[in-house]
Design a protein around this motif. Structure first.
Motif: not given
Length: 110
Positions: A6-15, A36-38, A85-90, A106-108
């Motif tokens: 996998e690739s493409g994860g990262g930190l992003v702001q809500a929205g 996904r797993q939070a 923010p609740e989408d934050t997970a591996i 993925v961190t929102v």
């Protein structure tokens, strides 16, 4: 044994948006999926797609996430829009019945 990366994860702001990619080491005709797993939670299904392109989504991501695959490239993608923010997970890529990738974070932020 097929390998999934996998690739493409990262930190992003809500929205915001992110696009995850999953590359398979060889041709895959099985159903593929994203899970996904939070922290502190069980791993859950996000979306699946068959070789023919039939898709299935968790209610929590319907209308925001889109799964797709490119069979010629042995790849599966997850376009994630309107992130919360609740989408934050591996996020993990899976080939049915039970081959998993290593995951991408993925961190929102709110």
């Amino acid at each position: 044994q097929v390998r999934l990366v996998e690739s493409g994860g990262g930190l992003v702001q809500a929205g915001g948006s992110l696009r995850l990619s999953c590359a398979a080491s060889r041709i895959v005709v099985n159903t593929m999926g994203w899970y996904r797993q939070a922290p502190g939670k069980a791993r859950e299904l996000v979306a699946t797609i068959t070789f023919g392109g039939t898709t299935n989504y968790a209610d929590s991501v319907k209308g925001r996430f889109t799964i797709s695959r490119d069979n010629a490239k042995n790849a599966v993608y997850l376009q994630m829009n309107s992130l919360k923010p609740e989408d934050t997970a591996i996020y993990y890529c899976k080939r049915d019945p039970g081959t998993w990738g290593q995951g991408t974070q993925v961190t929102v932020s709110s």
